[in-house]
Design an enzyme around this catalytic site. Structure first.
Site, PDB file in Angstrom:
ATOM      1  N   CYS A 153      -1.561 -12.429  13.615  1.00 28.05           N
ATOM      2  CA  CYS A 153      -2.765 -11.883  13.005  1.00 28.05           C
ATOM      3  C   CYS A 153      -3.298 -10.782  12.504  1.00 28.05           C
ATOM      4  O   CYS A 153      -2.519  -9.848  14.339  1.00 28.05           O
ATOM      5  CB  CYS A 153      -4.082 -12.753  13.316  1.00 28.05           C
ATOM      6  SG  CYS A 153      -4.779 -12.703  15.041  1.00 28.05           S
ATOM      7  N   CYS A 206       2.165 -24.492  -5.196  1.00 27.59           N
ATOM      8  CA  CYS A 206       4.043 -24.008  -3.868  1.00 27.59           C
ATOM      9  C   CYS A 206       4.317 -23.348  -2.817  1.00 27.59           C
ATOM     10  O   CYS A 206       4.528 -23.034  -1.979  1.00 27.59           O
ATOM     11  CB  CYS A 206       4.470 -23.622  -5.730  1.00 27.59           C
ATOM     12  SG  CYS A 206       4.988 -25.082  -6.910  1.00 27.59           S
ATOM     13  N   ASP A 254      -1.310  18.800   6.487  1.00 28.85           N
ATOM     14  CA  ASP A 254      -0.936  19.605   7.593  1.00 28.85           C
ATOM     15  C   ASP A 254      -0.903  20.777   5.747  1.00 28.85           C
ATOM     16  O   ASP A 254      -0.847  20.267   5.160  1.00 28.85           O
ATOM     17  CB  ASP A 254       0.475  18.904   7.955  1.00 28.85           C
ATOM     18  CG  ASP A 254       1.233  19.702   8.275  1.00 28.85           C
ATOM     19  OD1 ASP A 254       0.999  20.742   9.095  1.00 28.85           O
ATOM     20  OD2 ASP A 254       2.589  20.089   7.748  1.00 28.85           O
TER      21      ASP A 254
END
Length: 842
Positions: free
Chosen positions: A18, A119, A532
């Site tokens: 997790c 499923c 950047d």
């Protein structure tokens, strides 16, 4: 400039189940000695770490992670420019511990018989239960499972899937380079649908026609007879259920026996109950109460036919969803002319090995990745980079498989084939993103895990209530069957993955690679984008504009500086080398060259100790700037030019200034982002004056210059306290900020470390790809929300209607046939809505 003292370690990590697990691993690496930056992902479960090899090693980092409770193994340490193997001491060689034998590997399986979210849940549970499996993620849209495991063979995975009722096929390495194609599935479903429709048509037309035009019933009864006509209906309907509809029963009945019902089980119960009741009414009517002698053969046949039609249309739509990525992959030719001792031979791509010399005819496509060995010309690389302008190629330049040659014949040496090519890696990264489950998808999985059992309970209660209140077994049966048929977990299961499938394919078409699904979710929600400068907002190909010296000849200063930078990959170094080459200066070898991100470079050239860098580097060395160079520095910064010094033997001797043009699409891209409510910031290692000048030209409100990598990291953390933040960069010194941002976006033309640390890669380097990525993210999440509203709303509204809740108030009781049509249309509506993303960022 490139840091030659850093290295990259890749660790496989077990047990991360997790987000909290990921956070604990990150905390452990954060405290580890020598770690400069890192990124931890759960798909696959790994950590990519930039570290100082003088302070730690990959094996030590693995031990740190293991001590946090997550066993880790070293995958492929990549130390920057290692010494040749024969010159390495035992201490210098990469070390792995005995756990390396248990290193995780990732296997992908093609899964059959999956049709709904239930499923998906069953397959994931079955695969996760196999000992040695770390994680399993199943994608309903692509019908693929991605399994991280330490098993010596994949057989237990195949057996577990088959035992759960979902036969699986192991994918080969070459198959992984090919996005899934639903053509065969679509054709098979279309054949089943056609056969079912032909068998159902007589039953449906005559039976329904009799309800609309009563004399038709009298005609059939008078000519054929009631019982013979019922027998004909029985034969035709049985043929439908046993033939085209067999797939529902072959999956649904075992699922019921296992106590794990799914979508096929609902169809099996609904159509089977209608058929069984009608068969009983036909052949043993005396067993039924008086007045309950009705048949519903047409309902059973039409249910199967409509659901088959829905699955056919769904398969075709899913095929269209992956068309963009398959279109890219299909650009590579099937064969290519390869040099052999017997001359040129057209060779299948699967037989081409790295190192082979291939010929490229004018107008032909490059077969595999390679390097030009002979000839020069222009190639169209738009399919990879999104750039409309052809790119010049000469000996030594790289070629990408699938790109289109111009009018000149070339020869090239194969460097990567099969699944190792750029196109195949793009497909693999897109598939990885498609397999990622968004937080909202995990919620859906929990709901659908109990959805089908809940529907069975509702259907049973519906039948009992109708029977108790009316005593009419026929009406009770109709209501229960309608509940079973109209319930649709298919739409819930497809709501998220099909949108991700379409969106990531569309993004790949535009030269944007989402490396994980979470980035697709988060990018559209960012409130601040920080950039950047060099190589990101600017071209990254600066040219030397001036050399100011103090006590040293100009040519000598340029020659020494270029000699020191000869092995550097930094754009400023390339500007020096290009100028020295243009002036015909002979370079000397440099020794002890050491790059320090944010400071510059030190080296020994011709016995002289050299330091190259900006004001910060000179101050770190305790050097004083001559007045002439200070004045030149102020003038250069006023012109928004980048300046850096050369110090030789402890004396500052020269100032070099370079101009890096802003990318032509940068201003419009940033304007578009601001119009979408995003705050823009510039975080640059260049001087504050240069950063402010560039920001002013691009409309960036918050420019900051003179930042080291840890300074950029600090600013990113500050921005995150105000809301979601993204960072766009391209260099090694950007990697910490890229990893720390909620969404890191790397310029694809930048360094490998930056690309590894990023969540999104802009292949072309053009910022128009950033606006496309943001729009796709925003539209995808809106699309998913629409799908979920429909999928859940459909069931919440129509299941009670199917149960007959409106009948006491004069409302309709739905027939099973209408329920079957609604169920098929619900899945199709979700897929059709997701397909609208194919036009995103058009």
């Amino acid at each position: 400039m490139r840091d030659d003292t850093t290295a990259t370690a890749r660790l496989s990590i077990s047990g991360m189940g997790c987000g909290a697990c990921t956070a604990r691993v990150e905390a452990a690496l954060q405290e580890a000695l020598g770690v400069q930056s890192f990124t931890v992902t759960r798909a696959p479960d790994e950590a990519i770490t930039l570290y100082d090899p003088s302070q730690t090693s990959p094996a030590a980092l693995a031990e740190v992670v293991a001590a946090a409770g997550y066993p880790a193994t070293v995958q492929t340490p990549q130390i920057a420019e290692p010494a040749p193997a024969e010159e390495q001491s035992d201490e210098a060689r990469p070390q792995t511990d005995e756990r390396s034998e248990e290193a995780l590997q990732t296997t992908q399986l093609n899964i059959a018989n999956m049709h709904c979210a239930s499923c998906v849940s069953r397959v994931e549970q079955a695969l996760s239960a196999v000992p040695g499996v770390s994680s399993a993620s199943v994608n309903l849209a692509t019908r693929r499972a991605t399994v991280a495991h330490s098993l010596p063979a994949e057989t237990p995975l195949l057996e577990a899937a088959a035992a759960a009722g979902y036969p699986a096929i192991l994918q080969s390495r070459q198959e992984l380079a090919t996005p899934p194609n639903a053509t065969n599935e679509t054709r098979a479903m279309a054949r089943r649908t056609l056969i079912a429709a032909l068998l159902t048509a007589p039953v449906f037309l005559i039976e329904m026609g009799g309800h609309l035009y009563a004399p038709l019933h009298h005609f059939v009864a008078a000519t054929i007879g009631v019982t013979p006509w019922r027998i004909v209906q029985f034969l035709l309907t049985t043929a439908v259920l046993a033939g085209p509809g067999r797939l529902f029963f072959s999956s649904g009945i075992p699922a019921l026996l296992r106590g794990a019902p799914e979508m096929n089980a609902l169809v099996t119960l609904g159509a089977g109950a209608a058929w069984a009741y009608s068969t009983l009414a036909t052949f043993a009517p005396g067993l039924l109460p008086e007045g309950a002698n009705h048949v519903y053969f047409e309902a059973a046949a039409v249910i199967v036919t409509l659901i088959l039609l829905g699955r056919t249309l769904e398969a075709r739509a899913r095929g269209q969803a992956g068309a963009a990525l398959r279109g890219l992959m299909a650009l590579t030719p099937e064969t290519a002319p390869v040099e052999t001792p017997q001359g040129l031979k057209n060779t299948p791509l699967s037989e081409i090995a790295p190192g082979s010399i291939l010929h490229l005819a004018p107008g032909a496509r490059v077969a595999v990745d390679g390097v030009v060995t002979e000839g020069s010309g222009w190639l169209d690389e738009a399919m990879i980079t999104g750039e409309a302008q052809p790119v010049a190629k000469a000996p030594g330049d790289s070629l990408t498989g699938g790109t289109l040659n111009g009018t000149t014949a070339l020869s090239y040496r194969a460097t990567a084939v099969g699944a190792d090519t750029v196109l195949a890696r793009i497909a693999a990264q897109v598939e990885q993103a498609q397999a990622t489950k968004l937080p909202v998808q995990r919620t859906i999985d929990r709901v659908t895990a109990i959805f089908v059992p809940a529907v069975l309970v509702i259907a049973a209660l519906t039948a009992l209530l109708w029977l108790a209140t009316t005593g009419d077994i026929s009406r009770a049966l109709v209501a229960a069957v309608c509940v079973l048929i109209i319930a649709c977990p298919c739409a819930m299961g497809l709501a998220t993955p099909v949108s991700i499938l379409v969106a990531t394919g569309r993004a790949a078409e535009l030269g944007v690679i989402f490396r994980n699904g979470a980035a697709l979710e988060q990018l559209g929600a960012v409130e601040t984008l920080a950039f950047d400068k060099t190589g990101t907002l600017t071209e990254g190909h600066p040219a030397l504009t001036s050399v100011t010296t103090s006590g040293m000849d100009r040519a000598e200063a340029l020659r020494l500086a270029a000699s020191a930078e000869a092995r550097s990959e930094h754009p400023l170094a390339k500007a020096l080398l290009a100028a020295a080459e243009a002036e015909g200066l002979a370079l000397s070898p440099a020794t002890a060259a050491t790059a320090k991100p944010g400071y510059g470079l030190t080296a020994m050239v011709e016995g002289k100790a050299l330091v190259l860098g900006g004001t910060r580097a000179m101050e770190a060395e305790g050097l004083t700037l001559p007045p002439a160079l200070t004045e030149a520095l102020e003038a250069a910064e006023a012109r928004a030019e980048t300046a850096f010094f050369l110090a030789a033997e402890g004396e500052v001797a020269a100032l070099f200034t370079v101009a890096d043009p802003i990318k032509p699409d940068a201003a419009q891209a940033l304007k578009t982002l601001k119009s979408n409510g995003i705050s823009l910031a510039l975080l640059s290692g260049d001087s504050p004056r240069v950063a402010k000048a560039v920001a002013a030209r691009l409309g960036i409100d918050a420019p900051e210059g003179g930042l080291l990598p840890d300074g950029k990291l600090t600013r990113i953390e500050a921005f995150k306290a105000q809301g979601p933040v993204g960072f766009v960069g391209d260099g090694i010194n950007d990697a910490p900020a890229l990893a720390a941002a909620d969404v890191g976006l790397a310029i694809g033309t930048g360094t490998e470390v930056a690309v590894e640390a990023a969540d999104v890669v802009l292949l072309s380097g053009r910022l128009e790809g950033l606006t496309a990525a943001h729009e796709i993210s925003r539209r995808t999440m809106a699309n998913i929300r629409q799908n979920l509203v429909w999928a859940f709303g459909y069931n919440v509204l129509l299941i009670p209607v199917a149960a007959g809740v409106l009948v006491p108030f004069g409302g309709p009781q739905l027939s099973p046939m209408i329920g079957a049509g609604a169920m098929a249309l619900s899945s199709l509506a979700v897929v059709a809505n997701a397909l609208r993303l194919r036009r995103a960022a058009a």
